[in-house]
Design a protein around this motif. Sequence first.
Motif, PDB file in Angstrom:
ATOM      1  N   ARG A 118       0.615  -1.049  -0.281  1.00  0.00           N
ATOM      2  CA  ARG A 118      -0.604  -0.184  -0.265  1.00  0.00           C
ATOM      3  C   ARG A 118       1.165   1.381   0.305  1.00  0.00           C
ATOM      4  O   ARG A 118       2.255   1.222   0.506  1.00  0.00           O
ATOM      5  CB  ARG A 118      -0.732   0.161   1.699  1.00  0.00           C
ATOM      6  CG  ARG A 118      -2.165  -1.252   1.293  1.00  0.00           C
ATOM      7  CD  ARG A 118      -2.411  -0.684   2.573  1.00  0.00           C
ATOM      8  NE  ARG A 118      -1.576  -1.398   3.360  1.00  0.00           N
ATOM      9  CZ  ARG A 118      -0.995  -2.952   4.172  1.00  0.00           C
ATOM     10  NH1 ARG A 118      -1.266  -3.818   2.794  1.00  0.00           N
ATOM     11  NH2 ARG A 118      -0.623  -2.355   5.152  1.00  0.00           N
ATOM     12  N   ASN A 132      -3.929   0.957  -2.855  1.00  0.00           N
ATOM     13  CA  ASN A 132      -4.380  -0.166  -2.321  1.00  0.00           C
ATOM     14  C   ASN A 132      -3.504  -1.214  -3.141  1.00  0.00           C
ATOM     15  O   ASN A 132      -2.824  -1.217  -3.654  1.00  0.00           O
ATOM     16  CB  ASN A 132      -5.368  -0.767  -2.132  1.00  0.00           C
ATOM     17  CG  ASN A 132      -5.358  -1.503  -0.895  1.00  0.00           C
ATOM     18  OD1 ASN A 132      -5.114  -2.606  -0.417  1.00  0.00           O
ATOM     19  ND2 ASN A 132      -7.266  -1.800  -0.652  1.00  0.00           N
ATOM     20  N   THR A 133      -3.332  -2.007  -1.960  1.00  0.00           N
ATOM     21  CA  THR A 133      -2.925  -3.197  -3.356  1.00  0.00           C
ATOM     22  C   THR A 133      -2.960  -3.755  -5.222  1.00  0.00           C
ATOM     23  O   THR A 133      -4.029  -3.240  -5.085  1.00  0.00           O
ATOM     24  CB  THR A 133      -3.100  -4.953  -2.316  1.00  0.00           C
ATOM     25  OG1 THR A 133      -2.608  -6.174  -3.335  1.00  0.00           O
ATOM     26  CG2 THR A 133      -4.962  -5.500  -2.107  1.00  0.00           C
ATOM     27  N   GLU A 154      -7.272  -0.394  -6.345  1.00  0.00           N
ATOM     28  CA  GLU A 154      -7.876   0.069  -5.523  1.00  0.00           C
ATOM     29  C   GLU A 154      -7.665   1.963  -5.197  1.00  0.00           C
ATOM     30  O   GLU A 154      -6.430   1.330  -4.840  1.00  0.00           O
ATOM     31  CB  GLU A 154      -9.050  -0.112  -4.397  1.00  0.00           C
ATOM     32  CG  GLU A 154      -9.396   0.156  -3.448  1.00  0.00           C
ATOM     33  CD  GLU A 154     -10.044  -0.501  -2.588  1.00  0.00           C
ATOM     34  OE1 GLU A 154     -11.209   0.070  -1.957  1.00  0.00           O
ATOM     35  OE2 GLU A 154      -9.507  -1.564  -2.030  1.00  0.00           O
ATOM     36  N   SER A 187     -13.004   7.036  -1.889  1.00  0.00           N
ATOM     37  CA  SER A 187     -12.113   5.644  -3.262  1.00  0.00           C
ATOM     38  C   SER A 187     -13.414   4.867  -3.817  1.00  0.00           C
ATOM     39  O   SER A 187     -14.529   5.080  -3.755  1.00  0.00           O
ATOM     40  CB  SER A 187     -12.299   4.454  -1.637  1.00  0.00           C
ATOM     41  OG  SER A 187     -13.369   3.631  -1.306  1.00  0.00           O
ATOM     42  N   ARG A 189     -13.246   1.073  -6.166  1.00  0.00           N
ATOM     43  CA  ARG A 189     -12.070   0.048  -6.248  1.00  0.00           C
ATOM     44  C   ARG A 189     -12.662  -1.401  -7.716  1.00  0.00           C
ATOM     45  O   ARG A 189     -13.988  -0.811  -7.954  1.00  0.00           O
ATOM     46  CB  ARG A 189     -12.297  -0.578  -5.332  1.00  0.00           C
ATOM     47  CG  ARG A 189     -12.330  -2.654  -4.998  1.00  0.00           C
ATOM     48  CD  ARG A 189     -12.693  -2.519  -4.494  1.00  0.00           C
ATOM     49  NE  ARG A 189     -12.440  -4.258  -4.282  1.00  0.00           N
ATOM     50  CZ  ARG A 189     -12.414  -5.023  -2.901  1.00  0.00           C
ATOM     51  NH1 ARG A 189     -12.212  -4.933  -1.886  1.00  0.00           N
ATOM     52  NH2 ARG A 189     -12.895  -6.699  -3.210  1.00  0.00           N
ATOM     53  N   ASP A 241     -12.127   2.248   4.934  1.00  0.00           N
ATOM     54  CA  ASP A 241     -10.739   2.913   4.078  1.00  0.00           C
ATOM     55  C   ASP A 241      -9.553   2.330   5.257  1.00  0.00           C
ATOM     56  O   ASP A 241      -8.870   2.969   5.575  1.00  0.00           O
ATOM     57  CB  ASP A 241     -11.079   4.279   3.419  1.00  0.00           C
ATOM     58  CG  ASP A 241     -11.007   5.016   5.216  1.00  0.00           C
ATOM     59  OD1 ASP A 241     -11.959   4.848   5.870  1.00  0.00           O
ATOM     60  OD2 ASP A 241     -11.341   6.101   4.755  1.00  0.00           O
ATOM     61  N   TRP A 243      -7.985   0.391   5.118  1.00  0.00           N
ATOM     62  CA  TRP A 243      -6.986  -0.461   4.758  1.00  0.00           C
ATOM     63  C   TRP A 243      -5.894   0.384   4.208  1.00  0.00           C
ATOM     64  O   TRP A 243      -4.528   0.227   4.323  1.00  0.00           O
ATOM     65  CB  TRP A 243      -6.973  -0.944   3.403  1.00  0.00           C
ATOM     66  CG  TRP A 243      -7.850  -0.420   2.271  1.00  0.00           C
ATOM     67  CD1 TRP A 243      -9.514   0.261   2.354  1.00  0.00           C
ATOM     68  CD2 TRP A 243      -7.370   1.115   0.969  1.00  0.00           C
ATOM     69  NE1 TRP A 243      -9.370   1.082   1.378  1.00  0.00           N
ATOM     70  CE2 TRP A 243      -8.431   1.293   0.589  1.00  0.00           C
ATOM     71  CE3 TRP A 243      -6.002   1.090   0.861  1.00  0.00           C
ATOM     72  CZ2 TRP A 243      -7.978   2.376  -0.570  1.00  0.00           C
ATOM     73  CZ3 TRP A 243      -5.579   2.367   0.029  1.00  0.00           C
ATOM     74  CH2 TRP A 243      -6.357   2.868  -1.036  1.00  0.00           C
ATOM     75  N   THR A 244      -5.850   1.853   4.579  1.00  0.00           N
ATOM     76  CA  THR A 244      -5.023   2.980   4.541  1.00  0.00           C
ATOM     77  C   THR A 244      -4.198   3.078   5.499  1.00  0.00           C
ATOM     78  O   THR A 244      -3.054   3.668   5.468  1.00  0.00           O
ATOM     79  CB  THR A 244      -5.701   4.474   4.405  1.00  0.00           C
ATOM     80  OG1 THR A 244      -6.634   4.331   5.399  1.00  0.00           O
ATOM     81  CG2 THR A 244      -6.494   4.373   2.739  1.00  0.00           C
ATOM     82  N   HIS A 265      -4.497  -9.643  -0.786  1.00  0.00           N
ATOM     83  CA  HIS A 265      -3.436  -8.422  -0.033  1.00  0.00           C
ATOM     84  C   HIS A 265      -2.053  -9.564  -0.133  1.00  0.00           C
ATOM     85  O   HIS A 265      -1.008  -9.021   0.793  1.00  0.00           O
ATOM     86  CB  HIS A 265      -3.339  -8.074   1.161  1.00  0.00           C
ATOM     87  CG  HIS A 265      -4.394  -6.883   1.149  1.00  0.00           C
ATOM     88  ND1 HIS A 265      -4.197  -5.576   1.512  1.00  0.00           N
ATOM     89  CD2 HIS A 265      -5.315  -6.856   1.348  1.00  0.00           C
ATOM     90  CE1 HIS A 265      -4.923  -5.134   1.365  1.00  0.00           C
ATOM     91  NE2 HIS A 265      -6.380  -5.023   1.112  1.00  0.00           N
TER      92      HIS A 265
END
Length: 318
Positions: A118, A132-133, A154, A187, A189, A241, A243-244, A265
Amino acid sequence: MNTADAVLREAAEWFATLQDSATNEGERQRWRQWLAADPRHAEAWDRVEALSRQFDQLSPRLDRSATRSAFGQLDRSRRHHMKRMGLAAGGGLLAFAGLREQGWQRWTADHATAVGERREALLPDGSRLWLNTDSIVRLAFDGRQRQLQLLRGELRIDTAADSAQPARPFEVALDAGWLRPEGTRFSVRREGDACQVTVFEGAVRVQPRTLAQDLLLPTGQQLRFDAQGAGTAQAAPPHGDAWTRGMLVADGMRLAELVAELARHRRGHLACAPEVAGLRVVGAYPLDQPEQIWQALERSLPVRVFRPMPWFVRIEAA
């Protein structure tokens, strides 16, 4: 466990066994017998070996000549079956073409991440970008526009006011259409031919490619759309979000959905057995610490995590 899953699990167990320096010739002979017993065993073994090569962890202890010898022992009918399987795999050429295209996209990208990576970046206008990944982005910032093209994966954007040239619109371009944020944090995706946009602050105008009219998506809403149109806006999950910050938050998520998210991931094989796929999961999971995730799942659910190698993980009923 269905037959295909059971065979793949057996192949993974044999692979782990053959990596052990204490493996004796008797075990190797049993492996050869297992490999020769059914074409599906050989196919599963090939898949496990391919997964291992992605991680460059093939051990020189693995007896490659034994592998070739085992295939040589297959009877004519089994070799014929394997040949048919190989012909059927001709579709792999299409997959190879797709990989070449992705490689070109990465080569020409302004920002990109690998699987499991990331990244955060500051854009020329002061907006902040998170990838993201496995994501790829190109930028087109000039005197007329501020455009960001999401080619894969994403992103999340915190848009900034364009103090240098206030008239320049900000736009995210997608195969499915366009997004035009209005002072916002959001975001988007890509999911095949469709996209999902989530608005955390402000609003986003969503315009599917074949429609003349755009849709205004407000704070706290998410929408799935493709080139032909859009679905119905729904309430967005509050931690969509996370994942950030390197986290995956599950609030009643099905285990199968959690596994699908985690699989984005990491490389390798990650799956869950059908009998546990519907279990509900609650928790916050660190994306960069898979061992903590497996331990947390085993503590909170009636499951066991079968992981003979780091890159082969299967969640099963305890």
